[in-house]
Design a protein around this motif. Structure first.
Motif, PDB file in Angstrom:
ATOM      1  N   ALA A 120       4.978  -1.711   7.665  1.00 29.71           N
ATOM      2  CA  ALA A 120       5.116  -2.201   6.377  1.00 29.71           C
ATOM      3  C   ALA A 120       6.153  -1.837   5.665  1.00 29.71           C
ATOM      4  N   PHE A 121       6.334  -0.626   5.431  1.00 33.39           N
ATOM      5  CA  PHE A 121       7.324   0.498   4.916  1.00 33.39           C
ATOM      6  C   PHE A 121       8.687   0.055   5.514  1.00 33.39           C
ATOM      7  N   VAL A 122       8.993   0.221   6.453  1.00 30.97           N
ATOM      8  CA  VAL A 122      10.270   0.027   7.073  1.00 30.97           C
ATOM      9  C   VAL A 122      10.967  -1.662   6.943  1.00 30.97           C
ATOM     10  N   LEU A 123      10.002  -2.617   7.279  1.00 33.44           N
ATOM     11  CA  LEU A 123      10.224  -3.717   6.985  1.00 33.44           C
ATOM     12  C   LEU A 123      10.472  -4.189   5.633  1.00 33.44           C
ATOM     13  N   ARG A 124       9.784  -3.551   4.725  1.00 30.65           N
ATOM     14  CA  ARG A 124      10.075  -4.008   3.346  1.00 30.65           C
ATOM     15  C   ARG A 124      11.319  -3.230   2.770  1.00 30.65           C
ATOM     16  N   GLU A 125      11.360  -1.876   2.922  1.00 32.94           N
ATOM     17  CA  GLU A 125      12.274  -0.721   2.297  1.00 32.94           C
ATOM     18  C   GLU A 125      13.602  -0.925   3.197  1.00 32.94           C
ATOM     19  N   ALA A 126      13.863  -1.177   4.387  1.00 30.21           N
ATOM     20  CA  ALA A 126      15.119  -1.186   5.167  1.00 30.21           C
ATOM     21  C   ALA A 126      15.660  -2.545   5.239  1.00 30.21           C
TER      22      ALA A 126
END
Length: 292
Positions: A120-126
């Motif tokens: 969730a973090f990577v898909l959102r932030e990056a």
């Protein structure tokens, strides 16, 4: 555009996604290759980019559990596999979020997260996906995704270094550090370090490296200066390169890559040094075009 060309157009983005999720470039390449085999055998895919993103994400999630178990048994500190960047190998690095999400320091922090939180973090932030899109990728409802992302930001935020500087300023800091280190200038090194600086070295039990972090300005300065007294030091070629989207130091001995150091600057000086000398961890970078 034919199917192969379409996949190749997506390859850097998919490799960047898999690498951020796994922290291992060689493993990320395996995932992307497996995604290609599934793509080649697929039919009726309406939105190829979304389909490929979902396949790569879920392949990585399947691997993360076993990867975590391996890392718990790892000899000494575990650090991600470094990658030379600048040629678009891992997708675009146009925004601060894209660059930070690829940095060695943040990849280390992502190890704190559960696999779904990390996704969730990577898909959102990056990659800028909406919560709804992430839900479709992970087969979760949007409310659950928001919870995952909020927890991920909280866990990562506790150790995140906030330092605003241009690329030129960051490179200049690394160049000054390299000059002081090569000359064994303990006083100059101490002036560059934050009081609570920590040095990690990843040798993986394959080569000699400190198996515990070295902490504190004076201790780290002496430690770094002591490395210069290695009998091989005079034959080592040092160069400042773009590593994981930030300036770092590549070390070559007799033409072969044998170490990478990534200093992390903070508001009060360098807050961390991360050194990768495990040859297994360097294999991907050593094979990259122009790595020498």
């Amino acid at each position: 555009m034919d199917r192969l060309a379409l996949f190749e157009a997506n390859r850097p983005r998919l490799l960047g996604l898999a690498y951020r999720l796994l922290g291992e470039a060689s493993e990320a390449e395996d995932v992307v290759q497996e995604a290609y085999l599934r793509w080649d055998a697929s039919t009726g895919v309406e939105v190829p980019e979304a389909w490929l993103t979902k396949v790569v994400t879920n392949l990585c999630l399947n691997r993360l559990t076993s990867a975590r178990a391996r890392r718990e048994l790892y000899t000494g500190p575990w650090l991600p596999e470094p990658v030379f960047t600048g040629g678009g190998e891992l997708g675009p690095l146009e925004t601060a979020e894209q660059r930070e999400s690829l940095s060695i320091g943040l990849l280390v922090l992502l190890e704190r997260l559960t696999p779904p939180e990390r996704a969730a973090f990577v898909l959102r932030e990056a990659f800028g996906h909406s919560h709804r899109e992430i839900g479709e990728i992970l087969d979760l409802d949007e409310t659950h995704v928001r919870q995952l992302y909020r927890r991920a930001r909280q866990h990562v935020g506790d150790g995140r270094t906030r330092f605003t500087a241009t690329a030129e300023q960051r490179r200049a800091i690394v160049e000054r550090f390299l000059a002081a280190a090569v000359h064994g200038d303990v006083a100059a090194l101490e002036r560059m370090f934050a009081e609570e600086v920590v040095s990690w070295a990843d040798g993986g039990g394959k080569v000699s490296a400190a198996r515990r972090p070295v902490s504190g300005r004076e201790r780290v300065a002496r430690y770094v200066a002591g490395l210069v007294r290695d009998p091989r030091a005079g034959e080592i070629e040092f160069s400042v390169r773009s590593i994981n989207g930030e300036p770092g130091i590549a070390m070559h001995l007799w033409g072969e890559l044998f170490g990478i150091v990534v200093p992390e600057p903070g508001a009060d000086g360098l807050v961390a040094l991360r050194t990768i000398v495990n040859p297994d961890k360097l294999a991907y970078a050593a094979a990259q075009k122009g790595s020498a």
